[in-house]
Design a protein around this motif. Structure first.
Motif, PDB file in Angstrom:
ATOM      1  N   HIS A 266      74.605  12.643  30.323  1.00  0.00           N
ATOM      2  CA  HIS A 266      75.440  11.450  30.438  1.00  0.00           C
ATOM      3  C   HIS A 266      76.138  11.476  31.801  1.00  0.00           C
ATOM      4  CE1 HIS A 266      78.646   8.528  29.663  1.00  0.00           C
ATOM      5  NE2 HIS A 266      77.928   8.115  28.632  1.00  0.00           N
ATOM      6  N   PRO A 267      76.261  10.338  32.492  1.00  0.00           N
ATOM      7  CA  PRO A 267      76.921  10.333  33.806  1.00  0.00           C
ATOM      8  C   PRO A 267      78.336  10.889  33.780  1.00  0.00           C
ATOM      9  CG  PRO A 267      75.769   8.261  33.442  1.00  0.00           C
ATOM     10  CD  PRO A 267      75.704   9.018  32.143  1.00  0.00           C
ATOM     11  N   TYR A 268      79.049  10.701  32.682  1.00  0.00           N
ATOM     12  CA  TYR A 268      80.395  11.243  32.601  1.00  0.00           C
ATOM     13  C   TYR A 268      80.363  12.761  32.509  1.00  0.00           C
ATOM     14  CZ  TYR A 268      85.175  12.091  31.042  1.00  0.00           C
ATOM     15  OH  TYR A 268      86.458  12.548  30.938  1.00  0.00           O
ATOM     16  N   GLY A 269      79.439  13.299  31.728  1.00  0.00           N
ATOM     17  CA  GLY A 269      79.293  14.751  31.649  1.00  0.00           C
ATOM     18  C   GLY A 269      78.927  15.334  33.007  1.00  0.00           C
ATOM     19  N   CYS A 311      81.076   4.225  36.196  1.00  0.00           N
ATOM     20  CA  CYS A 311      79.766   4.866  36.214  1.00  0.00           C
ATOM     21  C   CYS A 311      79.016   4.563  37.508  1.00  0.00           C
ATOM     22  CB  CYS A 311      78.940   4.394  35.018  1.00  0.00           C
ATOM     23  SG  CYS A 311      77.314   5.194  34.917  1.00  0.00           S
ATOM     24  N   PRO A 312      78.532   5.586  38.220  1.00  0.00           N
ATOM     25  CA  PRO A 312      77.808   5.351  39.468  1.00  0.00           C
ATOM     26  C   PRO A 312      76.381   4.850  39.279  1.00  0.00           C
ATOM     27  CG  PRO A 312      77.891   7.698  39.005  1.00  0.00           C
ATOM     28  CD  PRO A 312      78.724   7.030  37.946  1.00  0.00           C
ATOM     29  N   VAL A 313      75.868   4.881  38.043  1.00  0.00           N
ATOM     30  CA  VAL A 313      74.486   4.455  37.811  1.00  0.00           C
ATOM     31  C   VAL A 313      74.414   3.350  36.757  1.00  0.00           C
ATOM     32  CG1 VAL A 313      73.488   6.667  38.508  1.00  0.00           C
ATOM     33  CG2 VAL A 313      74.179   6.332  36.136  1.00  0.00           C
ATOM     34  N   ALA A 314      75.526   2.631  36.554  1.00  0.00           N
ATOM     35  CA  ALA A 314      75.572   1.605  35.510  1.00  0.00           C
ATOM     36  C   ALA A 314      74.604   0.467  35.809  1.00  0.00           C
ATOM     37  CB  ALA A 314      76.989   1.075  35.375  1.00  0.00           C
ATOM     38  N   ALA A 344      70.368  11.189  38.431  1.00  0.00           N
ATOM     39  CA  ALA A 344      70.666  10.440  39.643  1.00  0.00           C
ATOM     40  C   ALA A 344      71.428  11.329  40.622  1.00  0.00           C
ATOM     41  CB  ALA A 344      71.483   9.194  39.286  1.00  0.00           C
ATOM     42  N   ASP A 345      71.809  10.729  41.778  1.00  0.00           N
ATOM     43  CA  ASP A 345      72.457  11.498  42.832  1.00  0.00           C
ATOM     44  C   ASP A 345      73.842  11.975  42.446  1.00  0.00           C
ATOM     45  OD1 ASP A 345      70.283  11.149  44.427  1.00  0.00           O
ATOM     46  OD2 ASP A 345      71.079   9.388  45.476  1.00  0.00           O
TER      47      ASP A 345
END
Length: 351
Positions: A266-269, A311-314, A344-345
């Motif tokens: 998950h992006p938050y993790g 979120c950077p990838v939303a 992602a990055d």
């Protein structure tokens, strides 16, 4: 502990967020737990957890994500303004439907909690040894006051304090010493489940390591379950078997602790992991990176995925479509539409 009330709602439906139980029932199973303050502010939203005997579960997340509210809800320690719905099954018995007498019997003996603020949890006008002895006397009618005081001294030594400190008042101890007193109190009645809310916050790194090893040894020796709450993912990855990451009152990722820390889905993790340095890892010679913004106000949650504003990838759809926990490979689950996409990055994984 202070008596509180809880309101239970209709029986929730089974949640898809947890795997089907196999064999004996778990020590603790939380099903679709919701905590609402004032009737309108959701602090915990549909959380599912499972802890087996001898298992260590870590819960991580920023301040305001609902971790401490969840911990207090497990033993109904929230104020009367909090409404609880769902199920909290401790050894198969629902904590939310327990009568007051039964609830008193379960607290400390069935499950105990190490509070984050030791100075606010200890009684300033009683010696710490008497406070440790109190739950022993309450839960064992055959124990004499002298035996309870002796046991209090043994517990203090177990957590690294001289038994003589039992005669001290809380204000005569340092912050770290008071926290160790709270840990000793949590161990007093040999509970089957220990809930530790930031148990090493006030301790220096050497004592922190000792306390963590002590807790681990207790879990191994006595086959108890542990729920440890911390902001430090590195500590949780090193101490716990499984890790649940909370955001805006919900679990957004869960799985084996080291895997979640090293390669969060998950992006938050991934953002939480990137905020910690990886000492000794040549592949991670970069300064820790923070996450812009703050967790949302529970009274004004954004639509769709609550993490999408940060979120950077939303995707565009994330602003309107909420995401449930879904399979992310192996024993892992994450609440993200991109859960099976390549990292992602924004991620920093380590081996």
């Amino acid at each position: 502990m202070t008596a509180t009330t809880a309101t239970t709602g209709p029986e929730p439906s089974a949640s898809p967020g947890l795997p089907e139980p196999v064999g004996d029932p778990p020590l603790l199973e939380v099903r679709n737990l919701t905590v609402t303050y004032g009737g309108t502010v959701p602090a915990v939203r549909g959380v599912d957890l499972r802890v087996e005997a001898g298992q260590k579960l870590g819960i991580a997340g920023e301040s305001g994500c609902g971790k401490s509210t969840l911990a207090l809800a497990l033993l109904r320690l929230l104020p009367a303004t909090a409404k609880l719905t769902g199920e909290i099954l401790l050894d198969g018995e629902d904590v939310l439907t327990m009568k007051w007498g039964r609830l008193r019997a379960v607290r400390w003996a069935g499950a105990s909690i190490v509070f984050q603020g030791a100075m606010h949890s200890l009684n300033a006008v009683h010696r710490v040894g008497d406070q440790i002895a109190e739950p022993i006397l309450l839960h064992s009618t055959r124990t004499t006051p002298a035996a309870a005081r002796k046991r209090a001294g043994e517990l203090l030594e177990q957590v690294g304090l001289p038994a003589a400190r039992a005669r001290a008042y809380p204000h005569e101890l340092s912050g770290g010493q008071r926290q160790r007193v709270m840990i000793a109190m949590a161990l007093a009645c040999d509970p089957r489940l220990i809930i530790a809310d930031e148990p090493t916050t006030a301790l220096d790194v050497m004592i922190q390591a000792q306390i963590l090893r002590l807790i681990e040894q207790l879990v191994a020796d006595q086959d108890v379950g542990l729920i440890m709450i911390s902001h430090d993912l590195a500590v949780l990855a090193d101490t716990c078997d499984r890790l649940s990451v909370m955001y805006a009152g919900r679990v957004v990722e869960e799985g084996p602790a080291r895997q979640v820390y090293a390669e969060a889905r998950h992006p938050y993790g991934r953002a939480l992991s990137a905020a910690f340095p990886r000492i000794g890892d040549p592949a991670s010679r970069r300064a820790p990176r923070g996450l812009p913004g703050d967790p949302p106000d529970p009274a004004a949650l954004p639509g769709g995925c609550t993490f999408h504003p940060r979120c950077p990838v939303a995707l565009d759809s994330c602003a309107t479509e909420d995401q449930e926990l879904r399979e992310a490979g192996g024993e892992r689950r994450a609440a993200c539409v991109l859960v099976n996409a390549p990292a992602a990055d924004d991620s920093r994984s380590t081996s």
